[in-house]
Motif scaffolding. Structure first.
Motif, PDB file in Angstrom:
ATOM      1  N   SER B 178       0.832  -1.206   0.000  1.00 42.27           N
ATOM      2  CA  SER B 178       0.000   0.000   0.000  1.00 42.27           C
ATOM      3  C   SER B 178       0.866   1.254   0.000  1.00 42.27           C
ATOM      4  CB  SER B 178      -1.024   0.009   1.140  1.00 42.27           C
ATOM      5  OG  SER B 178      -0.436  -0.294   2.351  1.00 42.27           O
ATOM      6  N   GLU B 184      -5.236   3.743  -0.956  1.00 43.50           N
ATOM      7  CA  GLU B 184      -6.122   4.843  -0.533  1.00 43.50           C
ATOM      8  C   GLU B 184      -7.134   4.345   0.495  1.00 43.50           C
ATOM      9  OE1 GLU B 184      -6.269   7.985  -1.822  1.00 43.50           O
ATOM     10  OE2 GLU B 184      -5.625   7.938  -3.933  1.00 43.50           O
ATOM     11  N   SER B 185      -7.556   5.293   1.348  1.00 45.09           N
ATOM     12  CA  SER B 185      -8.682   5.019   2.246  1.00 45.09           C
ATOM     13  C   SER B 185      -9.948   5.553   1.595  1.00 45.09           C
ATOM     14  CB  SER B 185      -8.498   5.751   3.570  1.00 45.09           C
ATOM     15  OG  SER B 185      -7.343   5.287   4.209  1.00 45.09           O
ATOM     16  N   LYS B 197      -7.064  -0.822   2.764  1.00 48.46           N
ATOM     17  CA  LYS B 197      -6.595   0.118   1.747  1.00 48.46           C
ATOM     18  C   LYS B 197      -6.960  -0.382   0.354  1.00 48.46           C
ATOM     19  CE  LYS B 197      -4.547   3.149   4.400  1.00 48.46           C
ATOM     20  NZ  LYS B 197      -5.535   2.931   5.473  1.00 48.46           N
TER      21      LYS B 197
END
Ligand code: SF4
Ligand code: SF4
Lengths: 311, 230
Positions: B178, B184-185, B197
């Motif tokens: 990640s 990304e969140s 993620k």
């Protein structure tokens, strides 16, 4: 959000009950001249407790597993739902203590302190009901300071209307009671109208932040389920814009305009009791509609995953 | 430990195998059954811990279909836990897994309201809330061979779009991947700090498109071509 009737009925009815109790106790403790005899106070508080109780009972109807409802007080430290439950339960002994003092015809500091405690407790309980909704970041229409204000004001407004009806039956009735209820109706109306205005502007999360593609257009192709799910049933509720608007007008007319007219009629030396019964029926219907709208207009962010562009 | 998933949106083909494997494992697991309503009726519905949705991202010709599996993010700041009045929902101190104690839940739905990601579903047959357990009943099971101590969805994914591991360890596979691919969140503005993620699709070369020729001779050619049927 799906408007569950049991929750709508609970918040309106017990809100009115707490409002009535708070006003009755406050008048007793603070007014220079008593408007109710002790018997009327007892009747008023009994009606308040009745409303509170049927409201609380109705709230358990929306639980899928009510046999565990007794556990609902465990997380008082973090959960507004637990706080509300605890405040509501602890209100009963406080109310009982107050009623006992009224029954004994007590006067003086202890009496007044108990009355004020009961009144404050009642208002804090309505506040925590509002906070159950206001603390949810996932629903921007609820996540604002006016939510608990509306809950308190509408409860107190309904309570004040019932209070005038009961007071008007006795001897001590005064114009002051009517003007107080007029002020409460006005504040409730303003705070609700500001709320409608406030939630109007689109803001908050979008389908882009929901999916992390913040530089691109995102469009739902397929939602992945063929029939409805728990999520679409609970959060997917949607009403046509025009219908929402019509309902908002209904709220304004029945919850505020008609009661205000009745207040005016009473001040113009009309029959107070009858005018206020009409006001109560109209306001109760209006506030039920208001509560229905409160749910129907709320857009949970999970709808973004089901294709909404913005919530 | 901070256990969670990484989902690769570049390689996910949207086959739903993870969702099916999840349902199969968990319906007989510690929070099972995952009840279905009218499974053979017209509108079958039921509890799933993992759902895959499909989106179009970008505009033609540079658009792309993205398959989007979602389950509980095991958020660090999990409001679903703090709002739960009964204490049925909890986040485990030792590994961060968010669970529902099926014996304590009263089915008030409040936690589902608090979750932005639609990760919680009420089991309408049993009256209690259900959600992804990160296969807590697999990942610590010493009777399983070590490489199988992973969530069912991760094991089953045919395109290797799912990774499971400890985000607290900076050298774990999930941390490294990640970091390298800008995981990304989702909806970070909610402030829940989701652990899972999502790896964005890799950049593709620009798509060449045919541009209509405006020169009159080729217009006539086009017209003739359309007239003459072969
Ligand atoms: S994804 Fe939803 S259910 Fe899972 S921890 Fe976060 S808020 Fe709770
Ligand atoms: S549905 Fe169950 S787990 Fe969720 S908030 Fe209510 S009691 Fe807690």
């Amino acid at each position: 959000m799906h408007p569950a009737f049991s929750v709508i009925f609970f918040t309106v009815t017990s809100g009115a009950g707490y409002g009535l109790f708070a006003i009755t106790a406050l008048y007793q403790a603070l007014a220079a001249q008593q408007v109710m005899s002790p018997v009327q106070v007892l009747v008023s508080c009994a009606i308040a407790l009745f409303l509170i109780t049927i409201g609380l009972i109705s709230s358990t109807f929306h639980l899928a597993n009510p046999k565990n409802a007794w556990r609902a007080f465990s997380r008082v430290r973090t959960s507004w739902l637990a706080r509300e439950g605890l405040l509501a339960i602890l209100f009963y002994p406080i109310a009982a203590g107050y009623l006992y003092l009224v029954w004994q015809d007590m006067q003086g500091a202890v009496m007044n302190a108990t009355a004020i405690l009961a009144a404050v407790w009642a208002v804090v309980t309505i506040f925590s009901t509002g906070m159950i909704y206001a603390c949810l970041k996932t629903i921007r229409q609820w996540n604002n300071a006016l939510t608990p204000v509306n809950y308190i004001m509408l409860g107190v407004m309904l309570g004040s209307i019932i209070f005038v009806i009961i007071a008007s039956i006795g001897e001590g009735m005064s114009q002051g009671v009517i003007t107080t209820s007029a002020y409460l109706i006005a504040i409730a109306a303003v705070s609700k109208l500001v709320y409608f205005f406030w939630i109007g502007a689109p803001a908050g999360s979008t389908i882009n932040t929901a999916t992390s593609f913040t530089n691109n257009m995102v469009r739902l192709l397929d939602v992945g389920h063929t029939a409805g799910t728990f999520l679409t049933d609970e959060f997917g509720f949607e009403v046509a814009r025009t219908r929402l608007l019509a309902l908002r007008w209904m709220v304004a007319v029945f919850a505020f305009v008609v009661p205000a007219l009745m207040v005016w009629l009473s001040l113009a030396s009309g029959p107070v009791t009858i005018a206020y019964v009409v006001a109560l029926l109209s306001a109760f219907g209006g506030v039920l509609t208001e509560r229905w709208l409160f749910f129907a207009e709320a857009r949970h962010v999970v709808n973004l995953y089901h294709g909404s562009q913005q919530c | 430990m901070k256990l969670g998933l990484v989902i690769d949106l570049d390689t996910c083909v949207g086959c739903n195998a993870c969702a099916v494997a999840c349902k199969q494992w968990n319906t007989s697991g510690t929070t099972g059954p995952l009840s279905d309503l009218e499974p053979y009726g017209k509108d079958p519905t039921g509890v799933w811990f993992n759902r895959i949705r499909n989106y179009e991202v970008g505009e033609y010709p540079d658009n792309k279909t993205v398959h989007f599996p979602m389950s509980c993010m095991h958020c660090e700041d999990a409001a679903c836990v703090t709002v739960c009045p009964t204490g049925a929902s909890y986040k485990r101190e030792e590994d961060g897994i968010v669970l529902v104690d099926q014996d304590k839940c009263m089915g008030c739905n409040y936690c589902a309201w608090a979750c932005p990601y639609g990760a919680r579903e009420l089991d309408r047959e049993q009256g209690v809330m259900k959600k992804c357990t990160l296969c807590v009943d697999r990942i610590y099971d010493e009777n399983l061979p070590e490489d199988e101590r992973q969530p069912a969805c991760v094991l089953t994914c045919p395109s290797h779009a799912r990774y499971f591991g400890d985000f607290d360890d900076p050298n774990s596979e999930v941390s490294v991947i990640s970091r390298e691919r800008n995981g990304e969140s989702l909806m970070p503005e909610m402030g829940y700090q989701p652990v899972n993620k999502y790896l964005p699709p890799r950049a593709k070369t620009k798509v060449q498109t045919y541009v209509n020729d405006t020169n009159p001779i080729s217009k006539v050619k086009d017209w003739v071509n359309r007239l003459v049927t072969r």
